[in-house]
Enzyme design. Structure first.
Site, PDB file in Angstrom:
ATOM      1  N   THR A  87      32.390  41.853  34.866  1.00 44.62           N
ATOM      2  CA  THR A  87      32.454  41.346  36.255  1.00 44.62           C
ATOM      3  C   THR A  87      30.746  41.356  35.916  1.00 44.62           C
ATOM      4  OG1 THR A  87      31.927  42.311  38.017  1.00 44.62           O
ATOM      5  CG2 THR A  87      32.006  44.032  36.566  1.00 44.62           C
ATOM      6  N   ASP A  88      30.649  40.340  36.996  1.00 49.65           N
ATOM      7  CA  ASP A  88      29.181  39.977  37.598  1.00 49.65           C
ATOM      8  C   ASP A  88      28.473  41.320  38.106  1.00 49.65           C
ATOM      9  OD1 ASP A  88      30.413  40.335  39.922  1.00 49.65           O
ATOM     10  OD2 ASP A  88      29.809  37.897  40.147  1.00 49.65           O
ATOM     11  N   GLU A  89      29.146  42.212  37.909  1.00 46.16           N
ATOM     12  CA  GLU A  89      28.654  43.341  39.245  1.00 46.16           C
ATOM     13  C   GLU A  89      27.614  44.503  37.987  1.00 46.16           C
ATOM     14  OE1 GLU A  89      31.443  45.402  41.716  1.00 46.16           O
ATOM     15  OE2 GLU A  89      32.378  44.277  41.896  1.00 46.16           O
ATOM     16  N   TYR A 132      31.458  52.109  39.521  1.00 40.16           N
ATOM     17  CA  TYR A 132      31.999  50.510  38.772  1.00 40.16           C
ATOM     18  C   TYR A 132      31.442  50.044  37.973  1.00 40.16           C
ATOM     19  CZ  TYR A 132      34.226  46.504  38.489  1.00 40.16           C
ATOM     20  OH  TYR A 132      35.215  45.587  37.978  1.00 40.16           O
TER      21      TYR A 132
HETATM   22  P1  NAD Z   1      42.990  46.386  38.444  1.00 43.32           P
HETATM   23  O1  NAD Z   1      42.532  47.426  39.199  1.00 43.32           O
HETATM   24  O2  NAD Z   1      44.567  45.405  39.460  1.00 43.32           O
HETATM   25  O3  NAD Z   1      44.514  46.434  36.870  1.00 43.32           O
HETATM   26  C1  NAD Z   1      43.354  47.089  36.361  1.00 43.32           C
HETATM   27  C2  NAD Z   1      44.949  47.078  35.397  1.00 43.32           C
HETATM   28  O4  NAD Z   1      44.182  48.431  34.631  1.00 43.32           O
HETATM   29  C3  NAD Z   1      46.300  48.395  36.012  1.00 43.32           C
HETATM   30  O5  NAD Z   1      47.604  48.235  35.497  1.00 43.32           O
HETATM   31  C4  NAD Z   1      46.255  49.756  35.446  1.00 43.32           C
HETATM   32  O6  NAD Z   1      47.637  49.947  35.700  1.00 43.32           O
HETATM   33  C5  NAD Z   1      45.754  49.201  33.679  1.00 43.32           C
HETATM   34  N1  NAD Z   1      45.043  50.604  33.486  1.00 43.32           N
HETATM   35  C6  NAD Z   1      44.037  51.365  34.104  1.00 43.32           C
HETATM   36  N2  NAD Z   1      43.903  52.382  33.264  1.00 43.32           N
HETATM   37  C7  NAD Z   1      44.407  52.461  32.183  1.00 43.32           C
HETATM   38  C8  NAD Z   1      44.438  52.695  30.717  1.00 43.32           C
HETATM   39  N3  NAD Z   1      43.767  53.804  30.876  1.00 43.32           N
HETATM   40  N4  NAD Z   1      45.050  52.476  29.648  1.00 43.32           N
HETATM   41  C9  NAD Z   1      45.921  51.436  30.078  1.00 43.32           C
HETATM   42  N5  NAD Z   1      45.953  50.426  31.343  1.00 43.32           N
HETATM   43  C10 NAD Z   1      44.901  50.604  32.035  1.00 43.32           C
HETATM   44  O7  NAD Z   1      42.119  45.671  37.997  1.00 43.32           O
HETATM   45  P2  NAD Z   1      41.604  44.158  38.010  1.00 43.32           P
HETATM   46  O8  NAD Z   1      41.514  43.448  39.095  1.00 43.32           O
HETATM   47  O9  NAD Z   1      43.489  42.875  37.633  1.00 43.32           O
HETATM   48  O10 NAD Z   1      40.819  43.544  37.387  1.00 43.32           O
HETATM   49  C11 NAD Z   1      41.332  43.554  35.409  1.00 43.32           C
HETATM   50  C12 NAD Z   1      39.540  43.329  34.407  1.00 43.32           C
HETATM   51  O11 NAD Z   1      38.587  42.214  35.278  1.00 43.32           O
HETATM   52  C13 NAD Z   1      38.931  44.730  34.462  1.00 43.32           C
HETATM   53  O12 NAD Z   1      38.282  44.965  34.008  1.00 43.32           O
HETATM   54  C14 NAD Z   1      38.374  44.188  36.059  1.00 43.32           C
HETATM   55  O13 NAD Z   1      36.664  45.034  35.500  1.00 43.32           O
HETATM   56  C15 NAD Z   1      37.498  42.372  35.302  1.00 43.32           C
HETATM   57  N6  NAD Z   1      37.595  41.333  36.465  1.00 43.32           N
HETATM   58  C16 NAD Z   1      38.003  42.051  38.017  1.00 43.32           C
HETATM   59  C17 NAD Z   1      37.067  41.135  38.747  1.00 43.32           C
HETATM   60  C18 NAD Z   1      38.161  41.352  40.321  1.00 43.32           C
HETATM   61  O14 NAD Z   1      37.598  40.836  41.159  1.00 43.32           O
HETATM   62  N7  NAD Z   1      39.378  42.075  40.494  1.00 43.32           N
HETATM   63  C19 NAD Z   1      36.270  40.362  39.039  1.00 43.32           C
HETATM   64  C20 NAD Z   1      35.629  40.357  37.921  1.00 43.32           C
HETATM   65  C21 NAD Z   1      36.700  41.093  36.496  1.00 43.32           C
HETATM   66  P1  TYD Z   2      35.905  44.331  46.893  1.00 44.15           P
HETATM   67  O1  TYD Z   2      36.774  43.416  47.433  1.00 44.15           O
HETATM   68  O2  TYD Z   2      35.993  46.473  46.906  1.00 44.15           O
HETATM   69  O3  TYD Z   2      34.966  43.564  45.681  1.00 44.15           O
HETATM   70  P2  TYD Z   2      33.695  44.241  45.146  1.00 44.15           P
HETATM   71  O4  TYD Z   2      33.284  45.311  45.884  1.00 44.15           O
HETATM   72  O5  TYD Z   2      34.360  44.767  43.298  1.00 44.15           O
HETATM   73  O6  TYD Z   2      32.786  42.710  45.003  1.00 44.15           O
HETATM   74  O7  TYD Z   2      34.818  43.930  48.565  1.00 44.15           O
HETATM   75  C1  TYD Z   2      34.025  42.822  48.899  1.00 44.15           C
HETATM   76  C2  TYD Z   2      33.223  42.879  49.515  1.00 44.15           C
HETATM   77  O8  TYD Z   2      33.794  43.029  50.933  1.00 44.15           O
HETATM   78  C3  TYD Z   2      32.251  43.768  49.862  1.00 44.15           C
HETATM   79  O9  TYD Z   2      30.873  43.692  50.149  1.00 44.15           O
HETATM   80  C4  TYD Z   2      32.833  45.326  50.423  1.00 44.15           C
HETATM   81  C5  TYD Z   2      33.479  44.294  51.533  1.00 44.15           C
HETATM   82  N1  TYD Z   2      34.797  44.888  51.809  1.00 44.15           N
HETATM   83  C6  TYD Z   2      34.614  45.114  53.430  1.00 44.15           C
HETATM   84  O10 TYD Z   2      34.243  44.436  54.498  1.00 44.15           O
HETATM   85  N2  TYD Z   2      35.586  46.132  54.260  1.00 44.15           N
HETATM   86  C7  TYD Z   2      36.955  46.135  53.762  1.00 44.15           C
HETATM   87  O11 TYD Z   2      37.795  46.938  53.916  1.00 44.15           O
HETATM   88  C8  TYD Z   2      36.711  45.648  51.748  1.00 44.15           C
HETATM   89  C9  TYD Z   2      37.851  46.614  51.123  1.00 44.15           C
HETATM   90  C10 TYD Z   2      35.419  44.974  50.795  1.00 44.15           C
END
Ligand code: NAD
Ligand code: TYD
Length: 351
Positions: free
Chosen positions: A132-134, A158
């Site tokens: 992630t970019d975070e 996280y």
């Molecule tokens: P998500 O929370 O929707 O899905 C995570 C999946 O991992 C779930 O299906 C869960 O059951 C599985 N999981 C959790 N713990 C586990 C374990 N111990 N063993 C096996 N499986 C396990 O997450 P997402 O949003 O799909 O993100 C996927 C990846 O992409 C993550 O690594 C996250 O850090 C990264 N990412 C997400 C975003 C975003 O905006 N959602 C952006 C950048 C990077």
């Molecule tokens: P989120 O979707 O949780 O992603 P991340 O924290 O990984 O960026 O949140 C996106 C942005 O939206 C973040 O600045 C927090 C804000 N946010 C709200 O203002 N209200 C909400 O209910 C949620 C879930 C997020």
């Protein structure tokens, strides 16, 4: 075939669907099925020989060794993680366990498996770590966007756990030669996202007539990428990414949270007008998230220069598709909210 971890989550399941449709190559999908994993999303692959699902934990070394030996994947694409910042604030332990210990265990299993490969199989093997970019921390309003050289400065449990996992992946390359690539992506949105993240939460709450909780002043900025664009970027990095490198992935689309909430309200007023009035009436400012990062922005020029990837959706087209998907799939949302999706495994994947 490839091994995908976390392939029942939001991005992982979109990736599995996209991968099978675009490459036809088989996927071994390992997912623990936490609250965030939902096999109903992969219903269209039930009975398809190109998709094998295993419910299991990436911290389980014996399970990983057995799966690698039996299925002999040519690559591992590692999505599995705890992914929600708010949950990490309330309970950081699972983030340390899955994101750090889980990635360590997967790296060790991959190293053992890869060390036993020969010739083309060894040279071609890849471990792609999805991050992630975070991990870069927060930016000021006028700061340049994150490049791959930006110093790590994670601020939430996280992002700290993801940063730790990125460092482990880097070290396994430099110390053991494991053929890794890492991607650092901005905020994703699209179909099948659990309605705890900003965009699906706002859509689902608005449709239920509930408040739309905006943290703080709503002026925090994120860069938003439609999920299938992320999937295409991962495919590009898997095929052409240079070993040991990291690639930033983003949508060239910075936006304050409040603008997103307004855009969702406008689209819903158009697509699903509410007799009670404009959805804007539901916007509610609430207490800010502790340690809330102010701004993320991704400079995605390296992946474009080296691999020719650029996002294909604009925010307007992507948001429209996302809202239409949530409007067309109330059953998926209802099952996720009631917890009924957990019964899906027992009903459809008993083998
Ligand atoms: P998500 O929370 O929707 O899905 C995570 C999946 O991992 C779930 O299906 C869960 O059951 C599985 N999981 C959790 N713990 C586990 C374990 N111990 N063993 C096996 N499986 C396990 O997450 P997402 O949003 O799909 O993100 C996927 C990846 O992409 C993550 O690594 C996250 O850090 C990264 N990412 C997400 C975003 C975003 O905006 N959602 C952006 C950048 C990077
Ligand atoms: P989120 O979707 O949780 O992603 P991340 O924290 O990984 O960026 O949140 C996106 C942005 O939206 C973040 O600045 C927090 C804000 N946010 C709200 O203002 N209200 C909400 O209910 C949620 C879930 C997020």
């Amino acid at each position: 075939m490839i091994l995908v971890t976390g392939g029942a989550g939001f991005i992982g399941s979109n990736f599995v669907l996209d991968w099978v449709a675009s490459t036809g190559e088989a996927v071994l999908n390992l997912d623990k099925l936490t609250y965030a994993g939902n096999l109903e999303t992969l219903e269209s692959l039930a009975g398809d020989a190109r998709h094998t699902f295993v419910q299991g934990d990436i911290v389980d070394r014996a399970l990983l060794d057995g799966l690698l030996a039996a299925h002999r994947p040519r690559a591992i694409v590692h999505f599995a993680a705890e992914s929600h910042v708010d949950r990490s604030i309330h309970g950081p332990g699972e983030f340390v366990r899955t994101n750090i210990e889980g990635t360590f265990t997967l790296l060790e299993a991959a190293r053992g498996y890869w060390s036993g490969l020969d010739g083309a199989a060894r040279d071609g093997f890849r471990f792609l770590h999805v991050s992630t970019d975070e991990v870069y921390g927060t930016l000021g309003a006028k700061d340049a966007a994150f490049t791959e050289d930006h110093p790590y400065a994670p601020n939430s449990p996280y992002s700290a756990s993801k940063a730790a996992s990125d460092h482990l992946v880097r070290a396994w390359h430099h110390t053991y030669g494991l053929p890794v690539v890492t991607t650092n992506c901005s905020n994703n949105y699209g179909p099948y996202q659990f309605p705890e993240k900003l965009i699906p939460l706002m859509i689902v709450n608005a449709l239920a007539g509930k408040g739309l909780p905006v943290y703080g002043d709503g002026m925090q900025v994120r860069d938003w990428l439609y999920v299938t664009d992320h999937c295409a970027a991962i495919r590009a990095v898997l095929e052409g990414g240079r070993l040991g490198e990291t690639y930033n992935i983003g949508g060239w689309n910075e936006m304050p949270n409040i603008n997103i909430v307004h855009a969702i309200c406008r689209a819903l007023n158009d697509l699903r007008p509410d007799a009670a009035g404009d959805y804007e009436r539901l916007v509610t400012y609430v207490t800010d998230r502790p340690g809330h990062d102010r701004r993320y922005a991704i400079d995605a020029s390296k992946i474009e220069r080296e691999l020719g990837w650029r996002p294909s959706e604009t925010f307007e087209t992507g948001l429209r598709k996302t809202i239409e998907w949530y409007l067309s799939n109330p059953q998926w949302v209802g099952n996720v909210q009631s917890g009924a999706y957990r019964e899906w495994v027992a009903k459809h994947y008993t083998s």
